[in-house]
Design an enzyme around this catalytic site. Structure first.
Site, PDB file in Angstrom:
ATOM      1  N   ARG A  55      -2.668  -2.443  -5.353  1.00 19.64           N
ATOM      2  CA  ARG A  55      -4.001  -3.029  -5.420  1.00 19.64           C
ATOM      3  C   ARG A  55      -4.508  -3.200  -6.849  1.00 19.64           C
ATOM      4  O   ARG A  55      -4.471  -2.272  -7.657  1.00 19.64           O
ATOM      5  CB  ARG A  55      -4.986  -2.165  -4.622  1.00 19.64           C
ATOM      6  CG  ARG A  55      -6.394  -2.765  -4.525  1.00 19.64           C
ATOM      7  CD  ARG A  55      -7.235  -1.961  -3.576  1.00 19.64           C
ATOM      8  NE  ARG A  55      -6.788  -2.138  -2.210  1.00 19.64           N
ATOM      9  CZ  ARG A  55      -6.965  -1.232  -1.248  1.00 19.64           C
ATOM     10  NH1 ARG A  55      -7.514  -0.073  -1.539  1.00 19.64           N
ATOM     11  NH2 ARG A  55      -6.569  -1.478  -0.019  1.00 19.64           N
ATOM     12  N   ARG A  70       2.856   0.670 -10.551  1.00 18.42           N
ATOM     13  CA  ARG A  70       1.932   0.123 -11.556  1.00 18.42           C
ATOM     14  C   ARG A  70       2.595   0.262 -12.921  1.00 18.42           C
ATOM     15  O   ARG A  70       3.009   1.359 -13.300  1.00 18.42           O
ATOM     16  CB  ARG A  70       0.600   0.874 -11.571  1.00 18.42           C
ATOM     17  CG  ARG A  70      -0.176   0.818 -10.263  1.00 18.42           C
ATOM     18  CD  ARG A  70      -1.574   1.404 -10.433  1.00 18.42           C
ATOM     19  NE  ARG A  70      -2.203   1.694  -9.157  1.00 18.42           N
ATOM     20  CZ  ARG A  70      -2.849   0.804  -8.416  1.00 18.42           C
ATOM     21  NH1 ARG A  70      -2.932  -0.446  -8.839  1.00 18.42           N
ATOM     22  NH2 ARG A  70      -3.409   1.154  -7.272  1.00 18.42           N
ATOM     23  N   ARG A 116      -8.786  16.531  -5.903  1.00 20.39           N
ATOM     24  CA  ARG A 116      -9.609  15.836  -6.895  1.00 20.39           C
ATOM     25  C   ARG A 116     -10.718  15.000  -6.261  1.00 20.39           C
ATOM     26  O   ARG A 116     -11.865  15.042  -6.674  1.00 20.39           O
ATOM     27  CB  ARG A 116      -8.725  14.923  -7.750  1.00 20.39           C
ATOM     28  CG  ARG A 116      -9.463  14.219  -8.886  1.00 20.39           C
ATOM     29  CD  ARG A 116      -8.630  13.085  -9.442  1.00 20.39           C
ATOM     30  NE  ARG A 116      -8.647  11.908  -8.594  1.00 20.39           N
ATOM     31  CZ  ARG A 116      -7.673  10.999  -8.528  1.00 20.39           C
ATOM     32  NH1 ARG A 116      -6.590  11.168  -9.251  1.00 20.39           N
ATOM     33  NH2 ARG A 116      -7.774   9.948  -7.738  1.00 20.39           N
ATOM     34  N   HIS A 168      -3.942  14.004 -11.317  1.00 20.91           N
ATOM     35  CA  HIS A 168      -3.176  13.067 -10.490  1.00 20.91           C
ATOM     36  C   HIS A 168      -1.929  13.691  -9.879  1.00 20.91           C
ATOM     37  O   HIS A 168      -1.319  13.115  -8.983  1.00 20.91           O
ATOM     38  CB  HIS A 168      -2.804  11.850 -11.344  1.00 20.91           C
ATOM     39  CG  HIS A 168      -2.293  10.685 -10.560  1.00 20.91           C
ATOM     40  ND1 HIS A 168      -0.950  10.349 -10.515  1.00 20.91           N
ATOM     41  CD2 HIS A 168      -2.930   9.778  -9.789  1.00 20.91           C
ATOM     42  CE1 HIS A 168      -0.792   9.274  -9.757  1.00 20.91           C
ATOM     43  NE2 HIS A 168      -1.972   8.911  -9.295  1.00 20.91           N
ATOM     44  N   TYR A 195      -3.617  10.622 -17.357  1.00 22.86           N
ATOM     45  CA  TYR A 195      -3.420  11.179 -16.019  1.00 22.86           C
ATOM     46  C   TYR A 195      -2.519  12.402 -16.127  1.00 22.86           C
ATOM     47  O   TYR A 195      -1.532  12.385 -16.858  1.00 22.86           O
ATOM     48  CB  TYR A 195      -2.723  10.172 -15.093  1.00 22.86           C
ATOM     49  CG  TYR A 195      -3.534   8.993 -14.635  1.00 22.86           C
ATOM     50  CD1 TYR A 195      -4.704   8.605 -15.276  1.00 22.86           C
ATOM     51  CD2 TYR A 195      -3.113   8.232 -13.547  1.00 22.86           C
ATOM     52  CE1 TYR A 195      -5.427   7.506 -14.860  1.00 22.86           C
ATOM     53  CE2 TYR A 195      -3.838   7.127 -13.114  1.00 22.86           C
ATOM     54  CZ  TYR A 195      -4.986   6.767 -13.772  1.00 22.86           C
ATOM     55  OH  TYR A 195      -5.699   5.674 -13.360  1.00 22.86           O
ATOM     56  N   HIS A 230       5.354   3.453  -2.720  1.00 21.33           N
ATOM     57  CA  HIS A 230       4.527   4.207  -3.654  1.00 21.33           C
ATOM     58  C   HIS A 230       5.320   5.329  -4.324  1.00 21.33           C
ATOM     59  O   HIS A 230       4.804   6.056  -5.166  1.00 21.33           O
ATOM     60  CB  HIS A 230       3.318   4.778  -2.890  1.00 21.33           C
ATOM     61  CG  HIS A 230       2.261   5.377  -3.750  1.00 21.33           C
ATOM     62  ND1 HIS A 230       1.995   6.734  -3.781  1.00 21.33           N
ATOM     63  CD2 HIS A 230       1.383   4.808  -4.618  1.00 21.33           C
ATOM     64  CE1 HIS A 230       1.011   6.975  -4.617  1.00 21.33           C
ATOM     65  NE2 HIS A 230       0.615   5.835  -5.147  1.00 21.33           N
TER      66      HIS A 230
END
Length: 683
Positions: free
Chosen positions: A399, A369, A558, A586, A462, A429
């Protein structure tokens, strides 16, 4: 003992809703500034949108397929839908109770939301003029009759349903009036005031202007949520084309939720229910503005800094500041950073310096991202234009970031970068960058491995860990990793890195088994792991086995957690806590005591089947003693949090931790911010 019994696990979707409830709970904490409380409500609503578009849509597909399927907790799709619906409806009602309280408190600070009917005199004239000039020309009402069938309405679009009667006649007609946000502002501010009107309320008030000769019988706002999951086939020849085709399908997905105003007429909701082919459980009534996620932006309202968190300035990466030049600093040893407490600028500068350094020959990077105005993209473009070999794996299946990632990838290609558009069947990822630099002693590889995305915007909110290293064996692994991504290279024997779906599961399992062996031999067994979600049944079963053997386990999770702590003879030695605060937790950090040697790892992966089986992920060891000590101290700080933490019960519910009598309040994120402030003050 069978540690895989379904009774030992919780439903994933209900666990996710429990996390969202903890986020919503932050909107009720008076110690949070008022506009930040509003932001927590908006975040809750945004996440609910995604939950329905992806998770609920997926379960609906299972129900419709008729396939016999049980989830990890033993629930059928039908049972899951009913459990989700009950919990989601309770949460939805809670959202609007919280919103009503926050909006009421905002009035005391001069921030008001009013109905058009409340305006009189010059204010009413201003609104009428505004409607005629700015709104009326943009809106196109849609009649519903045999010649005009029910139109396609986009997901998350806001509309008015209007029932009409022609003057002097009894017959009634229906029409849809689209609310053209974001083409027009959702909120309109009265001149010289901090008083606002919602666009849908303005349209409802002036609805008769669109239907000359007709009487408005009823009118109400509604909002539709559609299935947005992408179905990417594994056998396609052109992955990019397949993603683009699937994005078009997303826009036309089946309806999964209908939100209506609290006073929405029952006969109109019945009509929409029939047209959209949904059930009663899919209809949600809101006592407030629909689609409250838009308050995320409103929380930045100018002139009200006093109602937001004080501005926080991250610290420049301490080790770089002390050791000077980046390359020289890395030659001396690894550098560990913790965002947002350490500035993300060090990551951007790492790539920007490599782009202009005459000795740098190549840059390789994975991107999942990225921000639309990313300086990292600009640096990679500059590097290619400067004649360096630039290879980027851009994951186009990330996504809700698919379109932006495709745009960024094409920019990079136009600049001369070699772009890989993901890998069929797997999402990439992992977060890694490698810079190859020619030095006097030969080529040297500099790597950055992280738990979070290369996104300067999210890095401000984050929490993530980044590790810079010039370690030779890590560089060898990084080269092999990029060759694995870009070609047909067989996986090597890894020196430092663990890679999913190849070796990561095995490496985590080995760490747990190591602690089991120590505990069974009478030594201390201890695991502390921090992650976003815990869902993998085999890892959980291994944790149960470790707990039964006497290993002490603290999990900082989390969000989703389907493990049940505190079960007799199963998980009595496992404690699970969740931290919810100003920043989104995160970072993934895994530690195994190893008889006092302390094995410490950072990773891009949560302990979920998708991360361990269906994604390309990385886990890297933290080798330097000072860095291990820092991360162990960080985890200890989270475990000592007695104001922002929630402890999980065996039934999946959570209780908020309260400061014990006689102890000082401790909040992990606040302590970490204060440490930065103290360091800057000393500097």
């Amino acid at each position: 003992m069978d540690m895989l019994k379904r009774a030992y696990f919780l439903n994933r979707e209900c666990s996710w809703l429990s996390f969202n409830q903890r986020v919503l709970k932050e909107s009720t904490r008076e110690e949070n500034p008022l506009l930040e409380r509003l932001r927590f409500i908006a975040i809750t609503c945004s996440k609910l949108d995604e939950f329905f578009m992806i998770r609920v849509a997926g379960i609906k597909h299972l129900v419709e397929s008729g396939i016999e399927h049980r989830d990890i907790a033993g629930l059928s799709p039908e049972e899951q839908m009913h459990a989700i619906s009950r919990q989601a409806h309770r949460q939805y009602r809670a959202v609007y109770r919280c919103l009503a309280l926050v909006l009421k408190e905002l009035r005391a600070h001069g921030i008001r939301f009013v109905q058009p009917e409340e305006l009189a005199g010059e204010r009413a004239l201003w609104l009428a003029d505004l409607f005629e000039r700015e709104i009326y020309p943009v809106v196109t009402p849609m009649a519903l009759d045999p010649a005009h069938p029910f139109p396609f309405l986009a997901s998350r679009s806001l509309n008015l349903a209007v029932k009409l009667r022609h003057t002097g006649e009894d017959a009634e007609k229906l029409a849809i009036v689209p609310v053209p946000a974001p083409v027009l502002d959702r909120l309109w501010k009265l001149p010289g005031e901090t008083t606002f009107l919602f666009l849908e309320d303005i349209l409802r008030f002036f609805a008769a202007r669109f239907f000359t000769g007709w009487e408005i019988v009823q009118a109400g706002a509604f909002r539709l949520t559609r299935d947005a999951d992408l179905d990417i086939r594994d056998d396609v020849e052109d992955l990019l084309a397949e993603v683009e085709k699937s994005l078009e399908k997303r826009r036309k997905g089946a309806a999964v939720r209908l939100e209506v105003a609290a006073d929405f007429p029952a006969d109109l909701s019945d009509f929409l229910k029939e047209q959209l082919a949904i059930e009663d459980m899919d209809i949600y009534r809101a006592k407030g503005p629909l689609g409250a996620a838009f308050f995320t932006a409103f929380a930045n309202l100018a002139g009200f800094d006093r109602l937001r968190y004080p501005r926080f300035l991250p610290h420049p990466a301490e080790e770089i500041g002390a050791r000077g030049d980046l390359w020289a600093a890395l030659a001396e040893g690894d550098i560990l950073v913790h965002h947002p407490f350490d500035s993300f600028a060090i990551v951007e500068k790492f790539i920007a310096r490599a782009a202009v350094d005459e000795r740098v020959l190549a840059i390789k990077q994975t991107l999942y991202r990225v921000a639309g105005d990313s300086p990292i993209i600009a640096a990679l473009e500059a590097a290619a234009k400067n004649g360096k070999q630039v290879t980027v794996l851009m994951e186009v299946k990330a996504r809700f970031d698919e379109e932006n990632n495709i745009l960024m990838a094409r920019r990079l290609e136009e600049a001369g970068c070699h772009v890989i558009y993901g890998i069929l069947g797997l999402k990439t990822h992992s977060k890694i960058t490698m810079v190859i630099r020619r030095e006097d002693a030969g080529l040297r590889r500099y790597c950055h491995i992280a738990t979070g995305n290369y996104n300067g915007s999210t890095a401000k909110i984050y929490t993530d860990i980044g590790l810079f290293t010039a370690d030779t064996l890590t560089g060898v692994d990084a080269s092999a990793f990029f060759n694995f991504l870009s070609g047909f290279s067989d996986p090597p024997v890894w020196n430092r890195l663990a890679v999913a779906p190849l070796t990561l599961r095995e490496r985590i399992t080995e760490g747990i088994e190591q602690e089991i062996a120590h505990a069974k031999s009478g030594r201390r067994g201890r695991i502390v792991a921090k992650m976003n979600s815990l869902l993998d049944r085999f890892i959980i079963a291994k944790l149960y086995e470790a707990s039964a053997a006497g290993v002490e386990i603290d999990l900082i999770v989390r969000g989703i957690c389907v493990l049940r702590p505190g079960l007799k003879d199963v998980s009595e030695n496992i404690r699970v806590r969740s931290i919810v605060g100003r920043f989104l937790e995160h970072s993934r950090i895994f530690t195994f005591y190893n008889d006092g040697k302390e094995d410490v790892f950072i990773s891009s992966a949560d302990w979920m089947p998708r991360n361990l089986n269906n994604r390309i992920e990385l886990m890297a060891p933290v080798r330097q003693k000072a860095h291990k000590k820092r991360l162990l101290a960080l985890l200890a700080t989270y475990l000592a949090d007695n104001t922002r933490a929630y402890l999980m019960r065996s039934d999946g519910s959570y209780r908020r931790v309260h400061t014990p009598k006689g102890e000082r309040p401790r909040a992990a994120q606040e302590e970490l911010m204060q440490a930065v402030v103290s360091t800057i003050s000393r500097d």
